[in-house]
Design a protein around this motif. Structure first.
Motif, PDB file in Angstrom:
ATOM      1  N   ILE A  34      -7.151   0.739   1.541  1.00 47.84           N
ATOM      2  CA  ILE A  34      -5.875   1.461   1.520  1.00 47.84           C
ATOM      3  C   ILE A  34      -4.766   0.566   0.983  1.00 47.84           C
ATOM      4  N   MET A  35      -4.717  -0.675   1.448  1.00 50.83           N
ATOM      5  CA  MET A  35      -3.684  -1.596   0.996  1.00 50.83           C
ATOM      6  C   MET A  35      -3.834  -1.904  -0.491  1.00 50.83           C
ATOM      7  N   TYR A  36      -5.077  -1.953  -0.978  1.00 47.59           N
ATOM      8  CA  TYR A  36      -5.293  -2.179  -2.407  1.00 47.59           C
ATOM      9  C   TYR A  36      -4.708  -1.029  -3.220  1.00 47.59           C
ATOM     10  N   GLU A  37      -4.898   0.210  -2.738  1.00 45.14           N
ATOM     11  CA  GLU A  37      -4.337   1.371  -3.426  1.00 45.14           C
ATOM     12  C   GLU A  37      -2.812   1.315  -3.431  1.00 45.14           C
ATOM     13  N   LEU A  38      -2.225   0.908  -2.312  1.00 39.05           N
ATOM     14  CA  LEU A  38      -0.771   0.780  -2.247  1.00 39.05           C
ATOM     15  C   LEU A  38      -0.278  -0.298  -3.201  1.00 39.05           C
ATOM     16  N   MET A  39      -1.034  -1.375  -3.324  1.00 37.03           N
ATOM     17  CA  MET A  39      -0.669  -2.440  -4.265  1.00 37.03           C
ATOM     18  C   MET A  39      -0.721  -1.921  -5.701  1.00 37.03           C
ATOM     19  N   GLU A  40      -1.792  -1.197  -6.039  1.00 41.70           N
ATOM     20  CA  GLU A  40      -1.938  -0.667  -7.387  1.00 41.70           C
ATOM     21  C   GLU A  40      -0.837   0.346  -7.713  1.00 41.70           C
ATOM     22  N   LEU A  41      -0.520   1.206  -6.760  1.00 43.07           N
ATOM     23  CA  LEU A  41       0.497   2.236  -6.987  1.00 43.07           C
ATOM     24  C   LEU A  41       1.896   1.634  -7.110  1.00 43.07           C
ATOM     25  N   SER A  42       2.166   0.607  -6.335  1.00 45.56           N
ATOM     26  CA  SER A  42       3.521   0.053  -6.281  1.00 45.56           C
ATOM     27  C   SER A  42       3.774  -1.039  -7.311  1.00 45.56           C
TER      28      SER A  42
END
Length: 237
Positions: free
Chosen positions: A200-208
């Motif tokens: 989940i945190m990886y997805e947030l990193m990619e999105l942000s």
């Protein structure tokens, strides 16, 4: 009733007019059924702007002290959290985290949207920090998908410690839902919970596009400030 009045009549229209939000990927939020909205946390205003841009109600939890303040300030804070659909949770004692999760599970089992900040607190410097595994436990126990969302510039609009926000266009980005049903029989496995949280945190990193720091934000906040290095005295030629 107060939630919908604030969102569509009293407060919401003015916020849309003044801050002109730009939202990407809103179609990823399901129109029906339970889902976990997992967001980065840059500013106090995150809990205002993101739910404003979702047609369904997004329910967060907050410590009960926000609902028991005294005087006019205490009443205004209470009305804000009530109006934004936040549920008070007694976070004192050893079962604080479990009480918050139990409350969010009830929201999800009723087929609604539960909002959560996996970092557990606001970022002290705009970077993305290590997620706590509560979001994974919610996903495993509820079976609900996780919709990642990032506030792209909330820290520019209302930096930590600032009461009055800057007038600037709000930018929000939702990602595709994450399905963790493949782990449904592994609830309670701490290694699986960490793997889910990290995904989940990886997805947030990619999105942000924000830098990721593999340290808990709360630990960073409580760390003593690093003193500036002393300058060596100049040596005369």
């Amino acid at each position: 009733m107060l939630y919908w009045l604030l969102k569509y009549v009293i407060l919401g229209p003015w916020l849309r007019l003044i801050f002109r939000p730009v939202v990407e990927g809103r179609e990823h939020v399901p129109e029906h059924g339970a889902a976990i909205i997992a967001s980065n946390h840059l500013s106090f205003s995150d809990s205002i702007f993101m739910p404003l841009m979702v047609s369904r109600k997004v329910t967060f939890v907050a410590k009960a002290e926000y609902f028991t303040g005294k005087g006019l300030k205490g009443w205004l804070i209470k009305m804000f959290f009530v109006g934004t659909g936040t549920i008070p949770v007694d976070r004192s004692g050893g079962r604080a985290a479990q009480a918050a999760l139990d409350t969010q599970l009830r929201v999800l089992r009723a087929g609604n949207l539960a909002g959560i900040y996996p970092e557990g607190t606001r970022s002290p410097d705009g970077r993305l920090y290590r997620g706590k595994t509560g979001v994974a436990r919610l996903a495993l126990e509820s079976g609900a998908p996780v919709v990642p969302v990032v506030m792209l510039n909330a820290d520019e609009i209302q930096p930590p410690g600032k009461l009055i926000p800057k007038i600037k266009r709000v930018r929000i980005r939702f990602g595709a839902p994450l399905d963790f049903s493949r782990y449904r029989d592994l609830t309670g496995d701490r290694f699986v919970e960490r793997a889910i949280t990290d995904e989940i945190m990886y997805e947030l990193m990619e999105l942000s596009g924000r830098e990721y720091v593999d340290v808990y934000a709360q630990k960073m906040k409580s760390a003593p400030p690093v003193p500036a290095p002393e300058r060596s005295p100049s040596v005369a030629a």
